[in-house]
Structure formats: C-alpha cells, structure tokens
Design a protein around this motif. Structure first.
Motif, mmCIF file in Angstrom:
data_model
loop_
_atom_site.group_PDB
_atom_site.id
_atom_site.type_symbol
_atom_site.label_atom_id
_atom_site.label_comp_id
_atom_site.label_asym_id
_atom_site.label_seq_id
_atom_site.Cartn_x
_atom_site.Cartn_y
_atom_site.Cartn_z
ATOM 1 N N ALA A 37 -62.329 -44.856 93.436
ATOM 2 C CA ALA A 37 -62.992 -44.083 92.213
ATOM 3 C C ALA A 37 -64.566 -43.919 92.472
ATOM 4 N N GLY A 38 -64.989 -43.120 91.721
ATOM 5 C CA GLY A 38 -66.613 -42.753 92.014
ATOM 6 C C GLY A 38 -66.776 -41.552 91.459
ATOM 7 N N PRO A 39 -68.237 -41.193 91.361
ATOM 8 C CA PRO A 39 -68.933 -39.912 90.857
ATOM 9 C C PRO A 39 -68.521 -38.688 91.891
ATOM 10 N N ASN A 40 -68.447 -37.498 91.235
ATOM 11 C CA ASN A 40 -68.458 -36.490 92.318
ATOM 12 C C ASN A 40 -69.669 -36.542 93.499
ATOM 13 N N ASP A 166 -54.894 -37.607 96.726
ATOM 14 C CA ASP A 166 -56.307 -37.164 96.334
ATOM 15 C C ASP A 166 -56.139 -36.684 94.922
ATOM 16 N N GLU A 167 -56.565 -37.260 93.999
ATOM 17 C CA GLU A 167 -56.660 -36.987 92.626
ATOM 18 C C GLU A 167 -55.240 -36.430 92.182
ATOM 19 N N PRO A 168 -54.246 -37.275 92.234
ATOM 20 C CA PRO A 168 -53.067 -36.775 92.125
ATOM 21 C C PRO A 168 -52.758 -36.233 90.448
ATOM 22 N N THR A 199 -58.988 -41.105 92.481
ATOM 23 C CA THR A 199 -58.913 -40.760 91.028
ATOM 24 C C THR A 199 -60.131 -40.924 90.126
ATOM 25 N N HIS A 200 -60.335 -40.119 89.098
ATOM 26 C CA HIS A 200 -61.380 -39.945 88.149
ATOM 27 C C HIS A 200 -60.910 -40.738 87.011
ATOM 28 N N ASP A 201 -59.696 -41.120 86.701
ATOM 29 C CA ASP A 201 -59.385 -41.879 85.676
ATOM 30 C C ASP A 201 -59.245 -43.449 85.897
#
Lengths: 280, 343
Positions: A37-40, A166-168, A199-201
């Motif tokens: 995880a982490g920022p863009n 990658d961000e599933p 993930t962003h979640d």
C-alpha cells in the motif's frame, strides 16, 4: 517457513536523479498474503514489475525461491510467478475459456496445443473462480467483477507458486471487492499460493493480508504485520491525511477524513479519538 | 466444460478447407473463354506443340496461374493475420509498414532504368519489387527500434513516414518518366496475376509455404502478443524475439507476393477478419484457415477478372475490392452481435 521472495537493498528509479525505491528489503514466506500500500507514485506497481522481472533493478538483489531473478528465463519466471494487472481489454474478441487457456503458454513449445493435463488445470481454475458459467462468453460482455475473476482464473491456471496482483479491486463495487479478496484468501489457504497485492484499500488489506509493505512517496517504507504497520500515525505520515480509527475486532479500521468532510471538525488523528474505543 | 481448440479438431477443419480450395482451384482452372475438354486433357500433350490445345491451355496456362493466385492469396492473408496481431491493430494489412511503397519504388526504378536481365526466371520488375519491399521493411524495423520504447507505435509511425517519403519520390519519378513507362508502373500497381515460369512458381511456392509454417509455429505466442508487451512477457513470451520472427517472415512472404503480382488490396485485410468473425481469434486456427481461405478467395477473384470481360482482362485488385467489400459486410452483419471489438 521458507522464504519464497527475498528482496535486499533494492534501489530503482526511472531517472537517476529521481529514485523511487530506496534500499528496500523484505522477505515473504511461502504461502503468505502480502499487501503493498501507499500513495500514488510511491512505486507500488514499479515494485511489482521488478518482482515479476518486467523491470531490471538498479542495485540490490531479488531472489525468487532462493535464486537470483536474473537467472530465470522469461519462460521459467512465468512458470513461477503469475501477474494480474490492472484491468485490460484485449484488442480481439477472446472468450473466457480462450483467455484462461493462454495461461498455459509458458508450458507450450512451438506448434503447441494444450494437453489433457493442461485442460484439467484450466477446468479447475474456472471451477475455483466460479467462472465456468460464462466460459464461452466473450470477455468484453462481462462486468468488471466477472472479468477480474477471469484474470484471476488465468493466473491460477498458470500454476505458479506466486501470484502478483496490481490493484485487483479498483473499479469494483463493494460486493465484488469483498468477493475478490475472499477468492484470493481461498487461493492462499486452499492452494498454498503466495500472494502479493498492490492495493489502495487499507481496510480490506488489514482484514485479509498477513503482512503489509507500506511505501511512502519519499522512498521510506514499513514492513510488518498489518497490526504493526497500520496505525493512525503511520497512515497520517504516509498519506498526509487525517483518519478516524476504530477497532473492528481483530484488526483496526481506518476512515480517511478530508478538510471539507462533514465530520472534519472532529480531532481525528489523536489517540483519544472518540471512535477509537467504539465498536462499530 | 466449453469446447477448446484441439489438434484433432483443427486438423479436420484444415483438411475440409483444403478440399474446398482444391475444388475451387479445379473449377477455376476449367473456367474461361475457351471451353476445355477434360477427356482431351487426359490424353496428354501430344507429340508436337499445338497438338493438344486443351492440354496446353489447362496445364500450361491456367493451372500455373491458379497456383500463383493461391500462393499470393495465402501469403497476403497470413501476413495480414500476423501484422494485425503484432501491431495489435485490426486495421493493419500486409502493406501497412511501407512494403507497398518500397516495392513500387523498386518497380518504377526497374522500369525507368530499362533493365532487361532476369534472375532465377524472375523479371527485373519482380526482382526490384522484392528488393524494394524487403529493404523498406528493414528500414522501418531499424527506425522503429531506436525511435521509442513503445515498439508497436514507433513501428507504425516509421511505416507511415517512410510510405509518405517514398510516395513523394515515386511521384517525382513518375513526373519525369515517359507515358509508356508510367502506364507500365500503374498497371503493376493495380495488381495482376499473370502466367509465370514454373521455376518462379516453384521457388516462390517453397518460400511462401516455409514462411507460413514458421509463422504457424509461433501462433500460440501471437495469441498472447495481442494482449500487449507486459502481458506477453508475464506469460513467458520473449516478445522481441517472437515479434522479430513474426515481422520478418510476414514481410518476407508479402515481398514475394508483391513481386509476383503487384499490389493486390483487401485480401490481407478482410480475409483475417472474415475468418476471425466465424472461428474466433485463436491464431492457431486463424492463421492456417486464413491462408487457405485467402488462397481460395484470390483464385476465385482472379478467375472472375479473367472471364468477366473476356477476351480482355481486369486487374484482379479491382475484383478483390468489389467482391471483397460486400462479402465482408454480409459477414459483419451476421456476426457483429457476438463480436466485442465491433461494438
């Protein structure tokens, strides 16, 4: 348990003056589910591309199953690691079963066709991901959630020890997000897959993953269990936002709160957060 | 579980299509302004030339022409399949990377220079067309390699730039040529199947079949290459190597086809799409079935070109465009509902 991935002092940047990953080291034990995880722009997808051999590291070492990643051929690496990228739509009209069958490409030679064994693996992957019912339909006719299941089925049919995603769950509704994570957890527990998902979640990651690698935009990173890494302080520092936090049960829950949110006046990032001891 | 493509299934399909191709070739060889008696043909050539006209027309003129049309059709259709796959572009055809302008430049150079020698029974026009086509493809590949990371886009751009540049050179050469030379060039550019020496047919046939077999060998990799560079690598494909093989052999068989028959449009674009509409996008069946369908289509088109205004003949390119367009539209109307990329 044996480490299946070992990353030591990994450095990478697209331009020399702008390194993205600085001295990153971590190990992943076989059969674990890891979130990144982490920022863009922090280098999550870059890290994934380094782990699957698509990008070449500048310095440091990446070992897959105790062997340097450079010692693997493209074909051998594809027999070890399967990647589910952010959603893509093929140019031509592949059906679900044709798409899942392409997972056997690393095992086929010139003029190759799937053997009986290959077909069994493909059938099992469709069964495990509950995609059999639309196996003959064109990929483009499916919803985002169904399509993502197909790509996970393809990764399964690739029959690898490691699955990188990658961000599933981006672009998916809540039901499908949970459905995908349930499916991944099932793969981990029943088939012993090692899973690394960008993930962003962070809430879903906390609920489903064993460990988390939290990378910051400044090249810093934290690696540990979800409990160790996901704290309101760490999230505030990494993402630069305030969060409500609460304990759901075994894991903490985080709700990001912006400047103009309805509850923005609540002191969110404090230990005495009014919600911090409240069970929702 | 749903049906998957199997070797047995594909072998049956190829066998049936080959039977249809042979039938089309036989019927087309018999069709023409001069009626042929098979009985007379089977009687043999006779002792002296001119003894058995039916034999000479069928075996000496029509059959080589039918075989030539089949070879050119197969080569163009295969090349179209492969270029659409590696460029990930449904609009790609065998001429997209500058082969047409390269070959045309070669031809106009040969005509203007007035060279008359022959090479392996090939006329100077054919040899220059082949050389022009292959040199242009090499130039496009070379420019595409160093002009950017996204190889597919840079290849396409290099093709467009070279096409425009060569078109300008061709226009310049045409403006300084004599009218008879201009006529020869335009006639060649329209695409024509004319009788060729058996040796030319044999050499070209072996080369084209070899190219098609090599391309068939990488078809499972081509499936994955249509997903893009990253996906293909993730599925164990050495993308640069496979793309080089695909590009090289597609260009090679196209250059041979162009040197044999000039620029015949439509075959390389519509045959792959027509077969894909009916059978799906798996290249392991798309490529061989397209080759056979392309062959049958061009044989039929050339026969129409040969007899429709007999004793005069139309350029076959006119027929492929006139017959191919509506044929493709019918297929499109029938299958478009199940094809995603048309929506």
């Amino acid at each position: 348990m044996k480490n299946i991935i070992e990353v030591k002092n990994l450095n990478f940047g697209y331009a020399k003056a702008n390194p993205i990953l600085k001295d990153v080291s971590f190990e992943v034990a076989a059969g674990k589910f890891i979130a990144v995880a982490g920022p863009n722009g922090a280098g999550k997808t870059t890290l994934l591309n380094l782990l699957c051999g698509l990008l070449r590291k500048k310095t440091g070492t990446i070992k897959i199953d105790s062997e340097n990643i450079e010692s693997y051929s493209v074909k051998k690496l594809a027999q070890k690691i399967a990647v589910v990228r952010q959603e893509f739509v093929p140019v031509f009209d592949f059906s679900v079963i044709e798409m899942v069958s392409t997972a056997r490409t690393p095992y086929l030679g010139a003029f190759g066709f799937e053997s009986k064994g290959d077909k069994k693996i493909i059938a099992d992957a469709l069964e495990a991901t509950d995609t059999v019912r639309f196996a003959t339909r064109a990929l483009i006719e499916l919803s985002g959630g169904e399509r993502q299941r197909v790509f996970i089925a393809r990764a399964l049919a690739q029959n690898t020890d490691i699955l990188l995603l990658d961000e599933p769950t981006s672009f998916l509704d809540l039901k499908h997000q949970v459905g995908i994570y349930d499916l991944l957890k099932k793969m981990q527990l029943e088939k012993g897959k090692t899973i690394i998902a960008v993930t962003h979640d962070i809430n879903l990651a906390a609920q489903y993953c064993d460990k988390v690698l939290l990378v910051g935009a400044d090249g810093s990173y934290q690696y540990g269990t979800t409990k160790e890494v996901f704290s309101w302080q760490q999230i505030k520092k990494t993402f630069g936002i305030n969060v409500f936090t609460s304990n759901v049960g075994k894991e903490n829950f985080f709700l990001p709160i912006g400047k103009f949110a309805k509850d923005s006046n609540i002191k969110t990032a404090e230990p005495h957060n009014p919600l911090s001891s409240t069970k929702l | 579980m749903a049906e998957m493509l199997t070797k047995k299934n594909l072998t049956i399909k190829i066998f049936v299509c080959l039977l249809v191709l042979i039938l089309v070739m036989a019927l087309c060889a018999l069709a023409g302004s001069q009626d042929i008696s098979l009985k007379k043909v089977f009687a043999g050539q006779g002792e002296f030339a001119g003894d058995n006209i039916d034999y000479e027309i069928l075996i000496g003129i029509r059959l080589p022409r039918v075989i030539l049309a089949a070879l050119v059709g197969a080569a163009l259709a295969c090349s179209g399949v492969v270029l659409q796959a590696i460029l990930r572009n449904p609009l790609a055809d065998p001429y997209i990377l500058g082969i047409s302008s390269g070959a045309a430049l070669g031809v106009i150079t040969a005509i203007l220079s007035g060279i008359t020698w022959s090479f392996w029974a090939g006329s100077p026009i054919a040899v220059f067309a082949f050389a022009g086509a292959t040199l242009t493809v090499w130039l496009v590949w070379f420019i595409g390699r160093f002009s950017g990371k996204s190889r597919v886009t840079s290849l396409l751009l290099a093709g467009v730039v070279i096409n425009s540049f060569f078109s300008a050179v061709i226009m310049f050469l045409t403006s300084i040529a004599k009218s008879s030379q201009v006529h020869s060039t335009i006639y060649w550019l329209m695409g024509n199947i004319t009788e060729k020496e058996p040796l030319v047919l044999l050499i070209s046939g072996v080369c084209i079949l070899f190219g098609i077999i090599v391309l068939f060998g990488i078809c499972n990799k081509l499936n994955v290459l249509t997903f893009g560079e990253d996906e293909a690598k993730g599925l164990g494909v050495e993308t640069v190597k496979i793309r080089l093989i695909a590009f090289g052999f597609a260009a090679f068989i196209t250059a041979i086809a162009v040197s044999l028959s000039g620029l015949i449009g439509f075959v390389g674009l519509i045959i792959p799409h027509a077969v894909r509409l009916v059978l799906g996008p798996d290249h392991r069946q798309l490529l061989p079935i397209s080759a056979i369908t392309g062959a049958a289509f061009l044989v039929a088109a050339d026969t129409i070109a040969r007899i429709i205004v007999a004793p005069a003949q139309l350029p076959v390119g006119v027929i492929t465009a006139i017959a191919g367009g509506p044929f493709f539209l019918v297929l499109l109307a029938k299958y478009s509902r199940k094809v995603g990329w048309l929506k």
